[in-house]
Design an enzyme around this catalytic site. Structure first.
Site, mmCIF file in Angstrom:
data_model
loop_
_atom_site.group_PDB
_atom_site.id
_atom_site.type_symbol
_atom_site.label_atom_id
_atom_site.label_comp_id
_atom_site.label_asym_id
_atom_site.label_seq_id
_atom_site.Cartn_x
_atom_site.Cartn_y
_atom_site.Cartn_z
ATOM 1 N N TYR A 12 1.079 -1.062 0.153
ATOM 2 C CA TYR A 12 0.189 0.005 -0.180
ATOM 3 C C TYR A 12 0.893 1.189 0.167
ATOM 4 C CZ TYR A 12 -3.472 3.739 1.856
ATOM 5 O OH TYR A 12 -3.298 4.719 1.902
ATOM 6 N N ASP B 239 9.264 2.769 0.081
ATOM 7 C CA ASP B 239 8.181 3.257 0.645
ATOM 8 C C ASP B 239 8.582 2.927 2.092
ATOM 9 O OD1 ASP B 239 6.153 3.715 1.617
ATOM 10 O OD2 ASP B 239 5.077 3.484 0.558
ATOM 11 N N LYS C 117 4.719 8.140 9.311
ATOM 12 C CA LYS C 117 4.228 8.306 10.565
ATOM 13 C C LYS C 117 5.462 8.519 11.416
ATOM 14 C CE LYS C 117 1.824 4.190 8.184
ATOM 15 N NZ LYS C 117 0.712 4.540 8.663
#
Ligand SMILES: Cc1ncc(COP(=O)(O)O)c(C=O)c1O
Length: 452
Positions: free
Chosen positions: A157, A255, A283
């Site tokens: 994702y 990523d 994050k």
């Protein structure tokens, strides 16, 4: 309720009246009652627990139930909730203002620190989310290579930008959309420029490059996948990935929105000794405030506006509160590097060992995969290693749901999806692990009783 509250008391006192009432209200005004789909807890046959506060490794919901938290806001809370260094940095920043729409010193310090900690990153641009970071990195890769095809991997994702919603892992799989190649509303022309391959499949990767070399702008990958549950790349897969990108001129994008500053201070790329061309972050670098970033090679990043022509902008990018929180968290991690990451690694290992013991004792087949700070318990055949999204999809999601519901009643807040990794913080210690393992033992026992 104190940390030493017994499991029996918790179970007895578990109540969700206020959460349920809030959910009813929320559903009237918020689609599905939540602001991000996995929070609905639909796939585990439940509904959201509304959180009132959090502290360290714990969260407390509106009904005063206290949980050991393994969601950690889906990754940012590596120091636990309300860490004093983050709170005081945000308080200090708040006094000066909440947003300027003009550069501030904190943005420069953040850029310098990210480049210091992640050597492949020579320049970096701050954005507001991981989605924005990945979307911008791909745009940049396309501009740099003057090619259009993007390769990603099934179950990875990279946020919800149109071109990524192809076999995009947890969020869609949790909603039963794993077979869908995209979400409604995503033009097929967009997804037609994205090729999704099985993770860890070297042959599929070689074949794609053999057929499409001149068209591939970039390969974007979660170097350790968190969005299929946890998947770990084989050394051969990583080697092929870097080699094929280098030989073909395609850019390699790591990523590291989940893994950055978590699985090691320098992220997965430090663990694996790989130097991607571009990296995306989120994050941990925001300490719980909304943030993202993309960075990498100077010659590539120099193409970003206004230095170059690749347009990307943001009203709140580099927001001073987010910078302050993220900087405080990163500096704390940097200062305590060896000690903190060793502790995180040991705690994760202890939890993994405990869970393996529970599976063996209960005679339930499953697998526990982990890296420092991230862990998945897959309820699947223990003889077939989980190495790809298709492997993860073989899990018994019904059983997982039953275990999840039993866990929450026992004070453990586990990610509400078989396809999400659990996150640990440095505030998780021996007591929390012991209680979690005991809760799993009881929850699996209960789930077994009701299994048809
Ligand atoms: C690996 C990865 N990339 C990108 C994203 C998107 O980040 P955000 O939710 O901040 O848009 C996520 C979100 O979970 C992620 O796990």
């Amino acid at each position: 309720m104190s940390a030493s509250t017994t499991e029996a008391t918790r179970e007895k006192s578990f109540c969700r009246e206020r959460s349920d009432k809030l959910f009813e209200r929320a559903k009237v005004r918020i689609p599905g009652g939540v602001n991000s789909p996995v929070r609905s807890c639909k796939s585990v046959g439940s509904s959201p627990l509304f959180i009132a506060s959090a502290d360290g490794a714990y969260m407390i919901d509106e009904d005063d139930n206290r949980y050991i938290d393994y969601v950690g806001s889906w990754g940012p809370m590596i120091l636990g909730h309300r860490h004093p260094c983050v709170l005081s940095a945000v308080e200090d920043a708040l006094v000066h203002g909440t947003s300027y729409g003009a550069p501030s010193r904190l943005e420069v310090e953040m850029a310098e620190l990210i480049c210091d900690l992640v050597p492949s990153v020579e320049m970096v641009r701050m954005v507001n989310s991981g989605t924005e970071a990945c979307m911008s990195a791909v745009r940049l890769a396309r501009a740099f290579t003057k090619r259009e095809l993007v390769i990603k991997f099934d179950g990875c994702y990279h946020g919800h930008a149109d071109s990524f919603l192809v076999k995009a892992g947890s969020g869609l799989a949790t909603l039963g959309l794993s077979e869908a190649t995209s979400s409604p509303g995503v033009p097929t022309q967009f997804t037609g420029l994205t090729m999704s391959l099985p993770f860890n499949d070297v042959d599929a990767l070689r074949q794609a490059f053999a057929q499409k070399t001149a068209e591939i702008a970039c390969v974007i990958v979660e170097p350790i996948v968190g969005n299929s549950g946890l998947l770990i790349p084989s050394p051969e897969f990583l080697k092929s990935l870097t080699g094929l990108c280098k030989d073909s001129g395609a850019l390699l994008i790591f990523d590291e929105v989940m893994t950055g500053f978590r699985v090691a201070l320098g992220g997965a790329q430090e663990r694996f000794g790989v130097k991607p061309d571009l990296t995306t972050f989120g994050k941990v670098i925001g300490g719980g405030l909304p943030v993202g970033a993309y960075g990498g090679r100077r010659d590539v990043m120099s193409m970003v506006a206004p230095e170059g022509a690749v347009y990307q902008a943001g009203t709140l990018s580099g927001n001073p509160l987010a910078m302050a929180a993220g900087l405080a968290q990163l500096r704390y991690l940097q200062a305590g590097k060896v000690r903190l990451y060793e502790k995180l690694s040991q705690t994760t290992e202890d939890l993994a060992e405990g869970l393996k013991g529970v599976l063996a004792e209960a005679d339930v087949s499953g697998q526990v995969l982990h890296v420092p700070g991230m862990l998945s318990l897959f309820f699947t055949d223990s003889s077939e290693p989980v190495q790809s999204f298709d492997d993860a999809l073989k899990c018994d999601t019904k059983f997982f749901g039953s275990v999840w519901r039993n866990l929450t009643e026992r004070g453990v807040y586990w990610p509400p999806s078989q396809f999400e990794a659990a996150f640990l913080s440095i505030m998780h210690g021996k007591n929390e692990i012991k209680e979690t393992v005991a809760a799993f033992k009881a929850a699996i026992g209960e789930a077994k009783k009701t299994k048809k």
